[in-house]
Design a protein around this motif. Structure first.
Motif, PDB file in Angstrom:
ATOM      1  N   ALA A 176       0.816  -1.221   0.000  1.00 40.70           N
ATOM      2  CA  ALA A 176       0.000   0.000   0.000  1.00 40.70           C
ATOM      3  C   ALA A 176       0.847   1.267   0.000  1.00 40.70           C
ATOM      4  O   ALA A 176       0.330   2.343  -0.302  1.00 40.70           O
ATOM      5  N   GLY A 177       2.147   1.152   0.342  1.00 39.34           N
ATOM      6  CA  GLY A 177       3.004   2.334   0.320  1.00 39.34           C
ATOM      7  C   GLY A 177       3.932   2.485   1.487  1.00 39.34           C
ATOM      8  O   GLY A 177       4.861   3.293   1.455  1.00 39.34           O
ATOM      9  N   THR A 212      -3.549   5.175  -1.059  1.00 38.27           N
ATOM     10  CA  THR A 212      -3.981   3.879  -1.578  1.00 38.27           C
ATOM     11  C   THR A 212      -5.388   3.542  -1.097  1.00 38.27           C
ATOM     12  O   THR A 212      -6.208   3.011  -1.860  1.00 38.27           O
ATOM     13  N   SER A 256      -7.845   5.440  -3.143  1.00 34.84           N
ATOM     14  CA  SER A 256      -8.067   4.904  -4.490  1.00 34.84           C
ATOM     15  C   SER A 256      -8.569   3.461  -4.437  1.00 34.84           C
ATOM     16  O   SER A 256      -8.502   2.736  -5.433  1.00 34.84           O
ATOM     17  N   THR A 309      -5.436   0.827  -5.000  1.00 30.86           N
ATOM     18  CA  THR A 309      -4.422   0.991  -6.039  1.00 30.86           C
ATOM     19  C   THR A 309      -3.315   1.913  -5.554  1.00 30.86           C
ATOM     20  O   THR A 309      -3.561   3.091  -5.268  1.00 30.86           O
ATOM     21  N   TYR A 310      -2.112   1.366  -5.441  1.00 31.00           N
ATOM     22  CA  TYR A 310      -0.964   2.150  -4.988  1.00 31.00           C
ATOM     23  C   TYR A 310      -0.250   2.769  -6.171  1.00 31.00           C
ATOM     24  O   TYR A 310       0.058   2.110  -7.159  1.00 31.00           O
ATOM     25  N   HIS A 311       0.018   4.074  -6.069  1.00 30.85           N
ATOM     26  CA  HIS A 311       0.835   4.793  -7.040  1.00 30.85           C
ATOM     27  C   HIS A 311       2.070   5.322  -6.322  1.00 30.85           C
ATOM     28  O   HIS A 311       1.947   5.982  -5.287  1.00 30.85           O
ATOM     29  N   GLN A 366      -1.834  -3.084  -7.354  1.00 34.52           N
ATOM     30  CA  GLN A 366      -3.093  -3.332  -6.655  1.00 34.52           C
ATOM     31  C   GLN A 366      -2.755  -3.973  -5.317  1.00 34.52           C
ATOM     32  O   GLN A 366      -2.522  -5.175  -5.221  1.00 34.52           O
ATOM     33  N   ALA A 367      -2.689  -3.134  -4.282  1.00 34.60           N
ATOM     34  CA  ALA A 367      -2.306  -3.620  -2.952  1.00 34.60           C
ATOM     35  C   ALA A 367      -3.363  -4.544  -2.368  1.00 34.60           C
ATOM     36  O   ALA A 367      -3.040  -5.483  -1.634  1.00 34.60           O
TER      37      ALA A 367
END
Length: 691
Positions: free
Chosen positions: A430-431, A470, A473, A476-478, A507-508
């Motif tokens: 997730a980040g 995340t 969204s 979805t992790y960017h 996609q976490a």
């Protein structure tokens, strides 16, 4: 005797210039490229920092108005258009000064000679040798380049004072505008300061500056570039006071931000030489509006507080990972960045959403029921675990209720059920790439327990903001990024474009998981008293207690709307933790206190004018049962509210063991990451944080 010396010296100099042996044997070196200033710009193209030893931005001569060109040549080299790079009258005057030892005698340098000194870094020593070399090179340069090329090079390399090298940065320093917008009277000011940037700066000596300005205009009349009537109509223009120079951006919070952008440029393959001398234009993702809001909110809320209290904040666009605001403290470039992985902070209850996501992913729905009583024993810890102030949501507590009330016992039980390692790895996807300042897998290899479920481990503000983005969204992790585009020194050639090199989203966890977890955090927001920002939001707060006291050492407010995720931390800016006391409003500092006020102020300001978006409805998936006793009925909430906590939320007091001391987990770590985040915004004294 003196007359003979002057005659000899002048004859020698003029003979060399005329084509002697020295002239013929001297080779004109290639003109080195000037050191360019790399500009860091907000997303709206406003420059906020520069990189280089010299604050310089080169411009073509076509960008410089003719009246500015004429002002410079009239005062620095009236015969510029006709001479061969050397003024014989000026040379004789310079030699006479050398013979007499008169340091104040005119230098006799033409624009071409000055340009030679600048580009070849020649010393300004007053000697025959240096003067001869300068004259020879100037003559050769005049035979090699056109007048326009020489003037362009000169205007881009000369020093104008105020830390500004080149005519473009001089226009910015004195008038706050680009050179192509400079008026005739303003151009005369710029031409006037060249001779002595200190004494002819109107901020230093206004009378001297205006006298020199008048002389410039008189010279323009004398050279035929200004008529008498126009000369008489011109008035001395308004000049900006000498402000904090662009080159001094490295101090304060801007220095921390610039340091972060520099690190990303290096990661993208740009060398230190590229950054410091390449004259690049770097368009960042940072919003001017958002960054100012972050700085203002942070500084305002720390005003009047303990001098060692500090804060950090990061805001990210969940749609693509663009960092919109970054406040890592105000220590300046080269110092510790409080929002980075180099300065992790205990997460407290702000880490619980990752546990919830792993639980929902494993089939434990947000309506599954758990034992939410305080003082429970667990197989992987020695002492009983207590909730903040022994709070309870009963033995039939749903995960949503446990999230709203931040019930430690439910989250420890959920972590124990799904596994601490799985929670850590989901957070990583997730980040949250680091725990306690080390990569997640390294932290796992050193041992990790269910204490992660209540925020025992430390995380960075940047990674926490990325994780909450995340959630915004729905899974979805960017990868967070700061640099959108890099242009070469010509301002046209694109050296890097993020749009052409996007990172691949990860996609976490499934969107269904994200929707349900977001719903739980929306309930935290909805059931808060004063955490509102005039739009739908989802939040989670957290605290970590100060040693074995009733006070907190770390406090978090993390939250998001569908279009912006922001994490705020408050703690110590010193080498060790401090007790967080609100010196302005009184009481302990909780997540909804100073961090909450920073978050709310920032989000309101930044999102003003931005379209309001709705969250997707929860799907309430998952059919696994929690650890709640099947025979226990749903608890009935008390009709009598706690006067210190009228909304029924945890107020942030730390938990205690049976002996009144904070118990340690079996792995030897120092505590369980106490939460007690007071999400309703109530201080212990009943005061309410302002909107």
């Amino acid at each position: 005797m003196i007359g003979v010396g002057v005659t000899t010296a002048v004859a020698m100099l003029l003979g060399l210039v005329g084509g002697g042996v020295a002239y013929a044997s001297t080779v004109l070196p290639p003109i080195p490229e000037a050191s360019g200033t790399t500009q860091l710009q907000f997303s709206d193209n406003i420059t906020f920092a520069t990189f280089s030893a010299e604050n310089r931005v080169e411009v073509p001569l076509s960008k410089v108005p003719k009246h500015v060109q004429y002002a410079v040549t009239a005062v620095e080299d009236p015969d510029f258009e006709n001479n061969k790079g050397v003024s014989f009258r000026g040379t004789a005057r310079a030699v006479w000064g050398l013979v007499k030892g008169d340091e104040g005698a005119g230098g006799g340098s033409t624009i071409t000679q000055q340009y030679i000194r600048n580009v070849f870094k020649m010393t300004k020593e007053r000697s025959y040798t240096r003067k001869v070399k300068e004259i020879i090179l100037a003559r050769k340069l005049s035979d090699t380049l056109s007048k326009d090329e020489i003037l362009e090079g000169y205007l881009n390399t000369i020093y104008f004072g105020r830390g500004a090298w080149g005519i473009q940065q001089a226009a910015q320093a004195y008038f706050g505008k680009n050179i192509d917008k400079i008026t005739p009277e303003e151009g005369a000011v710029l031409a006037a300061v060249i001779k002595d940037p200190t004494n002819f700066d109107p901020a230093n000596k206004p009378e001297s500056a205006q006298g020199r300005w008048g002389y410039v205009l008189d010279q323009m009349v004398a050279t035929g570039h200004l008529d008498e009537a126009s000369r008489a109509s011109l008035a001395y223009p308004k000049v900006l006071p000498e402000a904090k120079r662009t080159g001094e951006w490295r101090s304060g919070s801007t220095g921390i931000l610039g340091q972060k952008v520099e690190a990303e440029l290096k990661k993208l393959g740009f060398s230190e030489q590229d950054i410091n001398t390449g004259g690049l234009t770097v368009l960042t993702t940072i919003s001017n509006k958002a960054q100012k809001a972050a700085e203002k909110a942070s500084q305002e809320q720390l005003k009047g507080q303990d001098k060692d209290m500090a804060t950090a904040m990061v805001s990210i666009d969940p749609k693509d990972g663009a960092v919109r605001a970054y406040y890592g403290g105000d220590r300046g470039y080269g110092n510790l960045d409080l929002a980075s992985a180099s300065a992790p902070h205990p997460a407290g209850s702000s880490f619980k959403p990752y546990v919830l996501a792993e639980g929902v992913k494993e089939g434990y729905g947000i309506d599954s029921k758990w034992d939410g009583t305080s003082g429970q024993k667990f197989e992987d810890r020695e002492a009983p675990l207590r909730n903040s102030e022994d709070d309870s949501c009963g033995k039939q507590c749903t995960l949503t209720q446990a999230t709203v009330q931040s019930i430690n016992t439910v989250y420890w039980a959920l972590t124990l059920e799904v596994g601490a390692k799985k929670v850590a790895r989901l957070a990583e996807k997730a980040g949250v790439k680091t725990l306690d300042g080390m990569p997640v897998e390294e932290r796992i290899s050193k041992g990790i327990n269910s204490g992660i479920g209540i925020g025992q481990y430390s995380v960075s503000v940047l990674e926490q903001a990325a994780g909450y983005a995340t959630f915004a969204s729905y899974g979805t992790y960017h990868e967070p990024y700061f640099v959108s585009k890099v242009l070469d020194a010509d301002g046209k050639t694109v050296l890097y474009n993020r749009a052409d090199n996007p990172s691949q989203p990860v996609q976490a966890f499934d969107k269904s998981v994200g929707r349900d977890v977001s719903y739980a955090m929306q309930q935290v927001y909805d059931k808060s008293s004063k955490n509102k920002i005039n739009r739908d939001a989802a939040i989670k707060t957290g605290t970590q207690q100060y040693q074995n006291t009733d006070d907190n050492a770390h406090a978090w407010m993390c939250g998001y709307t569908p279009n912006l995720a922001t994490a705020v931390w408050v703690g110590s800016g010193a080498d060790k933790d401090i007790k967080l006391k609100d010196q302005v409003n009184g009481g302990r500092v909780y997540g909804s206190g100073i961090p909450g006020r920073i978050w709310s102020s920032f989000m309101k300001t930044t999102l003003t004018g931005v379209e309001k978006e709705k969250f997707a409805e929860p799907l309430r998936e998952g059919d696994k049962l929690g650890n709640a006793p099947t025979e226990e009925p749903d608890p009935t909430p008390s009709d009598t509210p706690d006067p210190n906590n009228p909304d029924g939320q945890n107020d942030g007091a730390p938990w205690y063991g049976d002996n009144g001391q904070s118990p340690s987990p079996s792995d030897g770590t120092n505590g369980d990451g106490q939460q007690g985040e007071n999400p309703d915004g109530q201080q212990q004294d009943g005061s309410i944080w302002p909107n």
